[in-house]
Design a protein around this motif. Sequence first.
Motif, PDB file in Angstrom:
ATOM      1  N   PRO A  97      71.265  96.503 -68.855  1.00 59.50           N
ATOM      2  CA  PRO A  97      69.947  95.886 -68.734  1.00 59.50           C
ATOM      3  C   PRO A  97      69.534  95.798 -67.262  1.00 59.50           C
ATOM      4  N   GLY A  98      68.294  96.004 -67.002  1.00 62.50           N
ATOM      5  CA  GLY A  98      67.767  95.822 -65.651  1.00 62.50           C
ATOM      6  C   GLY A  98      67.147  94.447 -65.533  1.00 62.50           C
ATOM      7  N   LEU A  99      66.619  94.168 -64.354  1.00 65.05           N
ATOM      8  CA  LEU A  99      66.000  92.864 -64.138  1.00 65.05           C
ATOM      9  C   LEU A  99      64.807  92.628 -65.052  1.00 65.05           C
ATOM     10  N   ARG A 100      64.004  93.672 -65.297  1.00 65.26           N
ATOM     11  CA  ARG A 100      62.827  93.469 -66.156  1.00 65.26           C
ATOM     12  C   ARG A 100      63.228  92.920 -67.524  1.00 65.26           C
ATOM     13  N   SER A 101      64.209  93.527 -68.165  1.00 66.86           N
ATOM     14  CA  SER A 101      64.616  93.047 -69.492  1.00 66.86           C
ATOM     15  C   SER A 101      65.347  91.708 -69.386  1.00 66.86           C
ATOM     16  N   TRP A 102      66.096  91.506 -68.306  1.00 71.59           N
ATOM     17  CA  TRP A 102      66.789  90.231 -68.107  1.00 71.59           C
ATOM     18  C   TRP A 102      65.786  89.080 -68.022  1.00 71.59           C
ATOM     19  N   PHE A 103      64.675  89.319 -67.345  1.00 68.29           N
ATOM     20  CA  PHE A 103      63.658  88.272 -67.231  1.00 68.29           C
ATOM     21  C   PHE A 103      63.080  87.887 -68.591  1.00 68.29           C
ATOM     22  N   HIS A 104      63.051  88.814 -69.552  1.00 67.22           N
ATOM     23  CA  HIS A 104      62.545  88.481 -70.889  1.00 67.22           C
ATOM     24  C   HIS A 104      63.407  87.413 -71.547  1.00 67.22           C
ATOM     25  N   ASP A 105      64.695  87.401 -71.228  1.00 66.98           N
ATOM     26  CA  ASP A 105      65.619  86.442 -71.831  1.00 66.98           C
ATOM     27  C   ASP A 105      65.877  85.216 -70.954  1.00 66.98           C
ATOM     28  N   LEU A 106      65.340  85.215 -69.739  1.00 68.07           N
ATOM     29  CA  LEU A 106      65.547  84.073 -68.844  1.00 68.07           C
ATOM     30  C   LEU A 106      64.752  82.878 -69.362  1.00 68.07           C
ATOM     31  N   PRO A 107      65.430  81.763 -69.638  1.00 66.92           N
ATOM     32  CA  PRO A 107      64.689  80.600 -70.139  1.00 66.92           C
ATOM     33  C   PRO A 107      63.823  79.982 -69.041  1.00 66.92           C
ATOM     34  N   LYS A 108      62.718  79.427 -69.463  1.00 62.85           N
ATOM     35  CA  LYS A 108      61.880  78.688 -68.518  1.00 62.85           C
ATOM     36  C   LYS A 108      62.656  77.447 -68.104  1.00 62.85           C
ATOM     37  N   THR A 109      62.395  76.982 -66.891  1.00 65.54           N
ATOM     38  CA  THR A 109      63.132  75.847 -66.365  1.00 65.54           C
ATOM     39  C   THR A 109      62.166  74.717 -66.058  1.00 65.54           C
ATOM     40  N   GLU A 110      62.721  73.613 -65.684  1.00 63.28           N
ATOM     41  CA  GLU A 110      61.914  72.470 -65.281  1.00 63.28           C
ATOM     42  C   GLU A 110      61.500  72.628 -63.827  1.00 63.28           C
ATOM     43  N   PRO A 111      60.308  72.174 -63.461  1.00 67.21           N
ATOM     44  CA  PRO A 111      59.944  72.182 -62.038  1.00 67.21           C
ATOM     45  C   PRO A 111      61.014  71.443 -61.225  1.00 67.21           C
ATOM     46  N   GLY A 112      61.245  71.916 -60.018  1.00 65.59           N
ATOM     47  CA  GLY A 112      62.290  71.337 -59.192  1.00 65.59           C
ATOM     48  C   GLY A 112      63.556  72.165 -59.198  1.00 65.59           C
ATOM     49  N   THR A 113      63.557  73.259 -59.936  1.00 68.18           N
ATOM     50  CA  THR A 113      64.674  74.192 -59.906  1.00 68.18           C
ATOM     51  C   THR A 113      64.287  75.303 -58.936  1.00 68.18           C
ATOM     52  N   TYR A 114      65.132  75.548 -57.964  1.00 67.86           N
ATOM     53  CA  TYR A 114      64.769  76.420 -56.851  1.00 67.86           C
ATOM     54  C   TYR A 114      65.225  77.859 -57.056  1.00 67.86           C
ATOM     55  N   ALA A 115      64.470  78.769 -56.438  1.00 66.73           N
ATOM     56  CA  ALA A 115      64.784  80.187 -56.563  1.00 66.73           C
ATOM     57  C   ALA A 115      64.294  80.935 -55.326  1.00 66.73           C
ATOM     58  N   ALA A 116      64.818  82.143 -55.166  1.00 67.53           N
ATOM     59  CA  ALA A 116      64.395  83.042 -54.093  1.00 67.53           C
ATOM     60  C   ALA A 116      64.562  84.471 -54.587  1.00 67.53           C
ATOM     61  N   ALA A 117      63.801  85.390 -53.975  1.00 62.14           N
ATOM     62  CA  ALA A 117      63.800  86.789 -54.408  1.00 62.14           C
ATOM     63  C   ALA A 117      64.010  87.714 -53.221  1.00 62.14           C
ATOM     64  N   PHE A 118      64.752  88.808 -53.466  1.00 60.25           N
ATOM     65  CA  PHE A 118      64.958  89.817 -52.425  1.00 60.25           C
ATOM     66  C   PHE A 118      64.999  91.197 -53.062  1.00 60.25           C
ATOM     67  N   ASP A 119      64.883  92.195 -52.224  1.00 65.43           N
ATOM     68  CA  ASP A 119      65.030  93.571 -52.688  1.00 65.43           C
ATOM     69  C   ASP A 119      65.635  94.420 -51.591  1.00 65.43           C
ATOM     70  N   THR A 120      65.979  95.647 -51.959  1.00 58.42           N
ATOM     71  CA  THR A 120      66.306  96.681 -50.984  1.00 58.42           C
ATOM     72  C   THR A 120      65.212  97.730 -51.104  1.00 58.42           C
ATOM     73  N   ARG A 121      64.822  98.306 -49.952  1.00 52.94           N
ATOM     74  CA  ARG A 121      63.700  99.243 -49.924  1.00 52.94           C
ATOM     75  C   ARG A 121      63.807 100.149 -48.717  1.00 52.94           C
ATOM     76  N   VAL A 122      63.125 101.272 -48.787  1.00 53.57           N
ATOM     77  CA  VAL A 122      63.021 102.135 -47.622  1.00 53.57           C
ATOM     78  C   VAL A 122      61.870 101.639 -46.766  1.00 53.57           C
ATOM     79  N   SER A 123      61.929 101.944 -45.487  1.00 55.22           N
ATOM     80  CA  SER A 123      60.888 101.524 -44.564  1.00 55.22           C
ATOM     81  C   SER A 123      59.954 102.698 -44.301  1.00 55.22           C
ATOM     82  N   MET A 124      58.936 102.796 -45.131  1.00 51.53           N
ATOM     83  CA  MET A 124      57.931 103.837 -44.949  1.00 51.53           C
ATOM     84  C   MET A 124      56.620 103.344 -45.552  1.00 51.53           C
TER      85      MET A 124
END
Length: 177
Positions: A97-124
């Motif tokens: 499974p990739g992140l897209r399908s994983w997000f379909h199963d990720l339960p919603k949380t209560e406000p106050g639960t913290y998160a951050a996002a990152f990626d790898t990418r080429v610089s162009m």
Amino acid sequence: MHTVIVYESMYGNTREIAEAIAEGVHQADPEAAVDCMPVAEVDAALTRSADLLVVGGPTHLRGMSSGLSRRMAAVSESRKEGHEDAAAEARETAEGPGLRSWFHDLPKTEPGTYAAAFDTRVSMPGAGGAAEGIAHRLSSHHYDVVAEPEGFIVESADGPLRTGELDRARAWGAGLV
């Protein structure tokens, strides 16, 4: 504090960044519990236990990977001589499974639960990034995104990471704490 780092990695670059982020969290808070795992191994119970959820993946076609883009990457890598380890990791990721399908199963949380996002990418110009889409999906699941989505640079589509990116990832991880 319990931090869960979830990543999708085709060639090992995103995994290396995730591991460096985990090191940064430990440097900032030696008592922190940190789970750093590929997306295929993370279930809802683990994400619910997190005080901080950090999610990252590679950039494919200017955004988050899809089943098709993962399969294309695996085929491309398998054709390169001397890339057997990267080809094996790419095949394994493409089949799971990739992140897209994983997000379909990720339960919603209560406000106050913290998160951050990152990626790898080429610089162009026009390369885009997956981190914005990841952050958007985290927000739509009611996570409070505590940092601007971050992109870490690879020299070409399959790497290696640009010099200094692991240090930058450690610092970014420490800053999340």
